[in-house]
Design a protein around this motif. Structure first.
Motif, PDB file in Angstrom:
ATOM      1  N   GLY A 135       0.211  -2.030  16.545  1.00 29.96           N
ATOM      2  CA  GLY A 135      -0.983  -2.208  15.721  1.00 29.96           C
ATOM      3  C   GLY A 135      -0.740  -2.784  14.345  1.00 29.96           C
ATOM      4  O   GLY A 135      -1.590  -2.642  13.472  1.00 29.96           O
ATOM      5  N   CYS A 136       0.384  -3.404  14.133  1.00 27.40           N
ATOM      6  CA  CYS A 136       0.703  -3.981  12.818  1.00 27.40           C
ATOM      7  C   CYS A 136       1.022  -5.462  12.897  1.00 27.40           C
ATOM      8  O   CYS A 136       1.793  -5.975  12.085  1.00 27.40           O
ATOM      9  CB  CYS A 136       1.882  -3.232  12.188  1.00 27.40           C
ATOM     10  SG  CYS A 136       1.380  -1.753  11.338  1.00 27.40           S
ATOM     11  N   ASN A 193       8.802  -6.586  -1.262  1.00 24.29           N
ATOM     12  CA  ASN A 193       7.471  -6.490  -1.839  1.00 24.29           C
ATOM     13  C   ASN A 193       6.875  -5.184  -1.329  1.00 24.29           C
ATOM     14  O   ASN A 193       6.557  -5.080  -0.139  1.00 24.29           O
ATOM     15  CB  ASN A 193       6.625  -7.689  -1.415  1.00 24.29           C
ATOM     16  CG  ASN A 193       5.214  -7.639  -1.958  1.00 24.29           C
ATOM     17  OD1 ASN A 193       4.654  -6.581  -2.213  1.00 24.29           O
ATOM     18  ND2 ASN A 193       4.622  -8.804  -2.131  1.00 24.29           N
ATOM     19  N   PRO A 194       6.728  -4.170  -2.188  1.00 25.31           N
ATOM     20  CA  PRO A 194       6.239  -2.872  -1.733  1.00 25.31           C
ATOM     21  C   PRO A 194       4.888  -2.923  -1.029  1.00 25.31           C
ATOM     22  O   PRO A 194       4.621  -2.104  -0.153  1.00 25.31           O
ATOM     23  CB  PRO A 194       6.157  -2.050  -3.024  1.00 25.31           C
ATOM     24  CG  PRO A 194       7.070  -2.722  -3.978  1.00 25.31           C
ATOM     25  CD  PRO A 194       7.057  -4.180  -3.619  1.00 25.31           C
ATOM     26  N   LYS A 195       4.046  -3.882  -1.373  1.00 25.42           N
ATOM     27  CA  LYS A 195       2.737  -3.974  -0.718  1.00 25.42           C
ATOM     28  C   LYS A 195       2.888  -4.258   0.772  1.00 25.42           C
ATOM     29  O   LYS A 195       2.168  -3.710   1.596  1.00 25.42           O
ATOM     30  CB  LYS A 195       1.879  -5.064  -1.370  1.00 25.42           C
ATOM     31  CG  LYS A 195       1.388  -4.705  -2.744  1.00 25.42           C
ATOM     32  CD  LYS A 195       0.533  -5.817  -3.310  1.00 25.42           C
ATOM     33  CE  LYS A 195       0.092  -5.456  -4.713  1.00 25.42           C
ATOM     34  NZ  LYS A 195      -0.714  -6.523  -5.311  1.00 25.42           N
ATOM     35  N   LEU A 227       4.173  -1.823   6.670  1.00 19.66           N
ATOM     36  CA  LEU A 227       5.006  -1.647   7.859  1.00 19.66           C
ATOM     37  C   LEU A 227       5.416  -0.187   8.039  1.00 19.66           C
ATOM     38  O   LEU A 227       5.397   0.343   9.149  1.00 19.66           O
ATOM     39  CB  LEU A 227       6.245  -2.537   7.781  1.00 19.66           C
ATOM     40  CG  LEU A 227       6.012  -4.032   7.881  1.00 19.66           C
ATOM     41  CD1 LEU A 227       7.326  -4.779   7.705  1.00 19.66           C
ATOM     42  CD2 LEU A 227       5.354  -4.403   9.196  1.00 19.66           C
ATOM     43  N   MET A 228       5.778   0.470   6.940  1.00 19.44           N
ATOM     44  CA  MET A 228       6.196   1.876   7.031  1.00 19.44           C
ATOM     45  C   MET A 228       5.022   2.789   7.402  1.00 19.44           C
ATOM     46  O   MET A 228       5.231   3.815   8.053  1.00 19.44           O
ATOM     47  CB  MET A 228       6.848   2.325   5.724  1.00 19.44           C
ATOM     48  CG  MET A 228       8.230   1.716   5.518  1.00 19.44           C
ATOM     49  SD  MET A 228       9.044   2.282   4.012  1.00 19.44           S
ATOM     50  CE  MET A 228       8.273   1.218   2.785  1.00 19.44           C
ATOM     51  N   GLN A 229       3.807   2.406   7.014  1.00 14.68           N
ATOM     52  CA  GLN A 229       2.642   3.189   7.413  1.00 14.68           C
ATOM     53  C   GLN A 229       2.419   3.096   8.920  1.00 14.68           C
ATOM     54  O   GLN A 229       1.929   4.040   9.530  1.00 14.68           O
ATOM     55  CB  GLN A 229       1.386   2.733   6.661  1.00 14.68           C
ATOM     56  CG  GLN A 229       1.381   3.163   5.214  1.00 14.68           C
ATOM     57  CD  GLN A 229       0.213   2.592   4.434  1.00 14.68           C
ATOM     58  OE1 GLN A 229      -0.320   1.526   4.752  1.00 14.68           O
ATOM     59  NE2 GLN A 229      -0.176   3.296   3.378  1.00 14.68           N
ATOM     60  N   CYS A 230       2.791   1.981   9.513  1.00 14.95           N
ATOM     61  CA  CYS A 230       2.683   1.824  10.969  1.00 14.95           C
ATOM     62  C   CYS A 230       3.778   2.606  11.684  1.00 14.95           C
ATOM     63  O   CYS A 230       3.526   3.246  12.705  1.00 14.95           O
ATOM     64  CB  CYS A 230       2.776   0.357  11.349  1.00 14.95           C
ATOM     65  SG  CYS A 230       1.335  -0.584  10.868  1.00 14.95           S
TER      66      CYS A 230
END
Length: 150
Positions: A128-129, A78-80, A85-88
């Motif tokens: 932080g995720c 699910n890309p959302k 996670l990848m932004q973290c």
């Protein structure tokens, strides 16, 4: 009422097959590998997940005249959630999209297996995720439980 009691019993029983402190989380299935994989795929699609690929390793082994117990991997996501996670920590992309392994062991038991999101946190130093990781953990638990329940 009987369906509810059966579901509660199934969740209770499968909870003993889950190893949450390990890098892999495992659920025992009473279904065959193919049926377990079919069930997982159907449930994941019904929940709006993208199914990228399903790999039948046993079939691939046979194509080169080798034997392997039933073993399938389903790659889905699910890309959302994955994007969060990848932004973290962008390196977590190496472990995304998510995968489940459905396999039969030497004792003929069938297992549905996936990476513990807490392991991914440790492996990639994700900070932080926790909300996103908790969401991933909960969704994987729901999908796996629904797949192996009778």
């Amino acid at each position: 009422m009987i369906k509810y009691i059966s579901f509660v019993v199934a969740v209770f029983v499968t909870s003993f097959s889950v190893s949450a402190e390990e890098s892999l989380i495992k659920y025992e299935s009473t279904y065959s590998v193919k049926e377990t994989a079919d069930r997982f795929e159907s449930i994941a699609k019904s929940k709006g997940f993208t199914l990228f690929l399903r790999v039948d390793h046993q079939k691939n082994a046979k194509s080169v005249n080798m034997d392997l117990r039933p073993t399938e991997v389903i790659i889905f996501g699910n890309p959302k959630v994955g994007t969060l996670l990848m932004q973290c920590e962008q390196e977590v992309a190496i472990d995304l999209p998510q995968k489940v392994l459905v396999t039969q062991d030497e004792n003929q038991k069938v297992w549905l297996v996936y990476n513990n999101p807490r392991y991914l946190k440790e492996r990639h130093g994700i900070e932080g995720c926790d909300i996103a990781l908790d969401k991933v953990s909960n969704v994987l638990n729901i999908l796996a439980s629904a797949t192996v329940s009778e």
